[in-house]
Design a protein around this motif. Structure first.
Motif, mmCIF file in Angstrom:
data_model
loop_
_atom_site.group_PDB
_atom_site.id
_atom_site.type_symbol
_atom_site.label_atom_id
_atom_site.label_comp_id
_atom_site.label_asym_id
_atom_site.label_seq_id
_atom_site.Cartn_x
_atom_site.Cartn_y
_atom_site.Cartn_z
ATOM 1 N N LEU A 1 0.824 -1.209 0.000
ATOM 2 C CA LEU A 1 0.000 0.000 0.000
ATOM 3 C C LEU A 1 0.859 1.260 0.000
ATOM 4 O O LEU A 1 0.578 2.212 -0.736
ATOM 5 C CB LEU A 1 -0.931 -0.009 1.218
ATOM 6 C CG LEU A 1 -1.862 1.200 1.366
ATOM 7 C CD1 LEU A 1 -2.778 1.318 0.162
ATOM 8 C CD2 LEU A 1 -2.675 1.093 2.653
ATOM 9 N N GLN A 2 1.943 1.265 0.803
ATOM 10 C CA GLN A 2 2.795 2.445 0.862
ATOM 11 C C GLN A 2 3.515 2.672 -0.463
ATOM 12 O O GLN A 2 3.653 3.825 -0.911
ATOM 13 C CB GLN A 2 3.809 2.319 1.998
ATOM 14 C CG GLN A 2 4.605 3.599 2.253
ATOM 15 C CD GLN A 2 3.716 4.795 2.541
ATOM 16 O OE1 GLN A 2 2.882 4.743 3.452
ATOM 17 N NE2 GLN A 2 3.858 5.869 1.779
ATOM 18 N N VAL B 1 -4.101 8.819 -3.105
ATOM 19 C CA VAL B 1 -4.797 7.640 -2.590
ATOM 20 C C VAL B 1 -4.558 7.515 -1.087
ATOM 21 O O VAL B 1 -3.419 7.584 -0.614
ATOM 22 C CB VAL B 1 -4.327 6.368 -3.316
ATOM 23 C CG1 VAL B 1 -4.945 5.122 -2.672
ATOM 24 C CG2 VAL B 1 -4.694 6.438 -4.801
ATOM 25 N N GLU B 2 -5.636 7.287 -0.355
ATOM 26 C CA GLU B 2 -5.556 7.083 1.092
ATOM 27 C C GLU B 2 -5.529 5.594 1.434
ATOM 28 O O GLU B 2 -4.758 5.150 2.282
ATOM 29 C CB GLU B 2 -6.748 7.748 1.784
ATOM 30 C CG GLU B 2 -6.800 7.541 3.298
ATOM 31 C CD GLU B 2 -5.616 8.148 4.019
ATOM 32 O OE1 GLU B 2 -5.220 7.609 5.066
ATOM 33 O OE2 GLU B 2 -5.067 9.169 3.521
ATOM 34 N N GLU C 1 -9.769 8.056 -1.985
ATOM 35 C CA GLU C 1 -8.918 9.238 -2.107
ATOM 36 C C GLU C 1 -8.972 10.075 -0.840
ATOM 37 O O GLU C 1 -9.983 10.103 -0.130
ATOM 38 C CB GLU C 1 -9.336 10.071 -3.312
ATOM 39 C CG GLU C 1 -9.054 9.408 -4.649
ATOM 40 C CD GLU C 1 -9.231 10.363 -5.808
ATOM 41 O OE1 GLU C 1 -8.309 10.452 -6.640
ATOM 42 O OE2 GLU C 1 -10.276 11.025 -5.873
ATOM 43 N N LYS C 2 -7.871 10.771 -0.576
ATOM 44 C CA LYS C 2 -7.780 11.598 0.628
ATOM 45 C C LYS C 2 -8.809 12.719 0.624
ATOM 46 O O LYS C 2 -9.450 13.001 1.638
ATOM 47 C CB LYS C 2 -6.374 12.194 0.747
ATOM 48 C CG LYS C 2 -5.291 11.156 1.002
ATOM 49 C CD LYS C 2 -3.915 11.818 1.039
ATOM 50 C CE LYS C 2 -2.838 10.771 1.296
ATOM 51 N NZ LYS C 2 -1.473 11.362 1.282
ATOM 52 N N PRO D 1 -15.695 6.544 -3.111
ATOM 53 C CA PRO D 1 -14.617 5.668 -3.609
ATOM 54 C C PRO D 1 -14.662 5.542 -5.129
ATOM 55 O O PRO D 1 -15.726 5.626 -5.755
ATOM 56 C CB PRO D 1 -14.915 4.329 -2.939
ATOM 57 C CG PRO D 1 -15.811 4.658 -1.789
ATOM 58 C CD PRO D 1 -16.610 5.855 -2.201
ATOM 59 N N ILE D 2 -13.498 5.322 -5.720
ATOM 60 C CA ILE D 2 -13.398 5.122 -7.162
ATOM 61 C C ILE D 2 -13.503 3.620 -7.439
ATOM 62 O O ILE D 2 -12.677 2.832 -6.978
ATOM 63 C CB ILE D 2 -12.067 5.669 -7.701
ATOM 64 C CG1 ILE D 2 -11.937 7.150 -7.378
ATOM 65 C CG2 ILE D 2 -11.967 5.446 -9.207
ATOM 66 C CD1 ILE D 2 -10.585 7.733 -7.757
ATOM 67 N N SER D 3 -14.516 3.220 -8.173
ATOM 68 C CA SER D 3 -14.707 1.797 -8.489
ATOM 69 C C SER D 3 -13.699 1.358 -9.542
ATOM 70 O O SER D 3 -13.122 2.180 -10.270
ATOM 71 C CB SER D 3 -16.132 1.550 -8.969
ATOM 72 O OG SER D 3 -16.403 2.318 -10.129
#
Length: 376
Positions: free
Chosen positions: A215-216, A225-226, A250-251, A257-259
């Protein structure tokens, strides 16, 4: 598994190469049409042969190491077919020759005179049957068989795998006892591996650490992106089968949310590529044709850094992109040329390249071998 060298000829198509040597990281470069993709396909073809599926006309020898102390040589010849066959028979190749050697000890050998297995002469075995899967219950042969199946060709279009709900719930039940070795060695697609990795990261420190690393790395590329979520979606007409879909949080807009269908191809491929790097079984071979496809320059740096420094598998890449070529050490370049049907791989140190990375790249692009694919 690490492929040390490969010889491969496809006599039905009239092309091949011999004694092509590989290191841990390999970048195949050269003009279009010289055979870079064919080299990757040859490695995939050997994986198919190891599973018992093959085409006529193939002659090969692959030398590969397992755990540094075991060197296998697997070679064979499928260049003949039955001279007579009826409409009810397949015109399948005859296996003229096949041999597996471990540290210079012959484990089995098929020749026209017969078959030997660890020094003993065996009775007749169908001349159309590859022996490697036939003898895979033997411990030493099984190790070769298993590692020849640890070859992965990255293609982000292949990872939409649907599973029955009962299977998903069963795995979620037993996942408490699953470790990373089990997950990496599973038959799940990359999306499923990410799904189970994230799910177990909520309760397991080892899984949480790896999920955090992936993820990082992704957030380093896409700082907007969060977090990443996974949803199970139902596929119509698939007998109650489900597959994981990705959602980006996203932050600035966490409430929307983006699907997955709205995620750019570059963002999606980057996530799957990071998953490939971290979730392949140890000592796997990863093939990536034209790494730059769908990747922006902002993605390439982190992806390349992870490939170069993660060092868990052997990577064989092709690319035409200046950024990628310039950012992989020139000692890892294999400059591919072709002379009629013969593919030739030149190591970069065969040429008078510069002392700096930039000089190396400039001189490479000016080589006749690189621009035209002409043997030098």
């Amino acid at each position: 598994m690490k492929i040390e060298s490969l010889t491969y000829f496809d006599h039905s198509q009239g092309w091949g190469f011999e004694n092509l040597e590989f290191s841990k990281l390999n970048l195949l470069v050269g003009a279009s049409g010289v055979g870079k993709t064919q080299i990757l396909r040859a490695i995939e073809e050997l994986q198919d042969i190891a599973q018992g599926t093959y085409s006529k006309g193939i002659v090969w020898q692959i030398i590969f190491k397992v755990n540094e102390d075991k060197t296998y040589i697997w070679e064979g010849d499928l260049s003949e077919t039955e001279t007579e066959f009826t409409p009810f028979q397949k015109n399948e190749p005859i296996i003229k020759f096949e041999k597996l050697t471990l540290n210079e000890e012959i484990l089995y050998c098929r020749e026209k005179t017969g078959i030997t297995f660890k020094g003993s002469i065996l009775p007749f075995i169908n001349s159309h049957d590859i022996l490697l899967p036939f003898f895979k219950e033997d411990e030493m042969i099984r190790e070769a068989y298993v590692h020849l199946n640890y070859i992965f060709h990255f293609d982000d279009a292949e990872y939409d795998q649907a599973l029955p709900w009962s299977y998903i719930k069963h795995y979620e039940t037993i996942i408490k006892d699953v470790n990373l070795l089990n997950l990496r060695g599973s038959i799940f697609s990359l999306k499923w591996k990410l799904y189970f990795l994230q799910k177990k990261s909520e309760e397991n420190e080892e899984f949480a650490k790896l999920w955090s690393t992936i993820l990082q790395s992704y957030k380093d590329i896409f700082p907007q992106v969060e977090s990443i979520e996974f949803l199970l979606s139902y596929r119509k007409g698939s007998n109650s089968k489900f597959f994981p879909t990705i959602r980006l949080i996203e932050k600035k807009h966490p409430e929307t949310p983006i699907s997955e269908e709205d995620i750019s191809s570059g963002m999606l491929k980057t996530l799957l590529m990071l998953a490939q790097i971290y979730l392949i079984p140890d000592n796997s071979v990863v093939l990536v044709d034209e790494l730059e496809n769908s990747l922006g320059v902002n993605c390439m740096d982190t992806v390349l850094e992870n490939i170069v420094f993660e060092n868990r598998g052997q990577f064989i890449l092709t690319s035409h992109h200046p950024y990628i070529i310039n950012h992989i050490p020139y000692e890892r370049w294999l400059i591919i040329t072709r002379e009629n049907g013969k593919i030739i791989a030149h190591k970069a140190n065969e040429f008078d390249l510069g002392k700096s990375r930039h000089d190396n790249f400039i001189k490479l692009t000016n080589l006749k071998a690189f621009k035209e694919g002409v043997t030098v």
